[in-house]
Design an enzyme around this catalytic site. Sequence first.
Site, mmCIF file in Angstrom:
data_model
loop_
_atom_site.group_PDB
_atom_site.id
_atom_site.type_symbol
_atom_site.label_atom_id
_atom_site.label_comp_id
_atom_site.label_asym_id
_atom_site.label_seq_id
_atom_site.Cartn_x
_atom_site.Cartn_y
_atom_site.Cartn_z
ATOM 1 N N ASP A 138 -36.686 -15.178 50.908
ATOM 2 C CA ASP A 138 -36.876 -13.753 51.195
ATOM 3 C C ASP A 138 -37.862 -13.604 52.339
ATOM 4 O O ASP A 138 -38.886 -14.298 52.383
ATOM 5 C CB ASP A 138 -37.395 -13.009 49.971
ATOM 6 C CG ASP A 138 -37.534 -11.519 50.243
ATOM 7 O OD1 ASP A 138 -36.505 -10.820 50.281
ATOM 8 O OD2 ASP A 138 -38.670 -11.054 50.438
ATOM 9 N N MET A 154 -41.684 -11.861 61.907
ATOM 10 C CA MET A 154 -41.649 -12.163 60.480
ATOM 11 C C MET A 154 -43.095 -12.252 60.007
ATOM 12 O O MET A 154 -43.865 -13.072 60.513
ATOM 13 C CB MET A 154 -40.906 -13.479 60.231
ATOM 14 C CG MET A 154 -40.837 -13.869 58.775
ATOM 15 S SD MET A 154 -39.613 -15.173 58.417
ATOM 16 C CE MET A 154 -40.398 -16.603 59.198
ATOM 17 N N HIS A 188 -41.424 -6.697 46.738
ATOM 18 C CA HIS A 188 -41.537 -6.853 48.190
ATOM 19 C C HIS A 188 -42.630 -7.849 48.567
ATOM 20 O O HIS A 188 -43.036 -7.900 49.730
ATOM 21 C CB HIS A 188 -41.735 -5.505 48.898
ATOM 22 C CG HIS A 188 -40.514 -4.636 48.829
ATOM 23 N ND1 HIS A 188 -39.340 -4.949 49.478
ATOM 24 C CD2 HIS A 188 -40.278 -3.480 48.172
ATOM 25 C CE1 HIS A 188 -38.437 -4.015 49.231
ATOM 26 N NE2 HIS A 188 -38.970 -3.131 48.436
ATOM 27 N N ASP A 207 -39.826 -11.922 45.322
ATOM 28 C CA ASP A 207 -38.442 -11.518 45.554
ATOM 29 C C ASP A 207 -37.523 -12.723 45.722
ATOM 30 O O ASP A 207 -36.350 -12.674 45.341
ATOM 31 C CB ASP A 207 -38.364 -10.597 46.766
ATOM 32 C CG ASP A 207 -39.026 -9.239 46.497
ATOM 33 O OD1 ASP A 207 -39.450 -9.000 45.356
ATOM 34 O OD2 ASP A 207 -39.128 -8.432 47.439
#
Length: 204
Positions: free
Chosen positions: A16, A29, A180, A185
């Site tokens: 994730d 990211m 999140h 996740d």
Amino acid sequence: MSAARRTTPTVYVSVDVEADGPIPGPYSMLSFGAAVAGHHDADGFRRAGRQAAGFYRELRPVSERFDPQALAVSGLDRAALLTGGTPPEAAMAAFCSWVEQVCAGPDGRRYRPVMVGYPAPYDWLFLYWYLMEFAGRSPFGHSGCLDVKTLYAARAGVPFAGIGKRSMPASLLPDLPHTHHALDDAREQAELFANLMEWDGPEH
């Protein structure tokens, strides 16, 4: 040649990604998490379970651009990551080493890694770009990813468009929160993937 000899032992790695925009490069990211979902060979699929090996890093942003709405999803402090985040080169090198470690299967054999995502295209886009840009290689190759939504569509025999977790049988859905936080996740979708792999399909 027997089916067993043709089968390549596979380890599924749920990944994730939390990012501050739609594409890597112009955007960053900010964190990613990974968890082993299971192992698959000629004898079938074996889930790894909730205590399986995991990996997590928060990264230093690579650009000045960001989408405030995307940033708000993760709740990460981008300003703090600019000074305290792991350099992408170090994060991706460490991740490659971790993937190599989990490729050593529980039975002593080497397993080929496949990334699992929900949905995979977004997470794979960031992960593969970061791997190639900052590590110079991908342990998953250029196409070693599996999309959980596509897997559900194929197993359930339903059209892909409109699929969401709310459209799936409750028995498939993990009782884990979707926070999140990338590692949380990744573990949640690892369990969803394992449930799908063990699912007998819809009742008729």
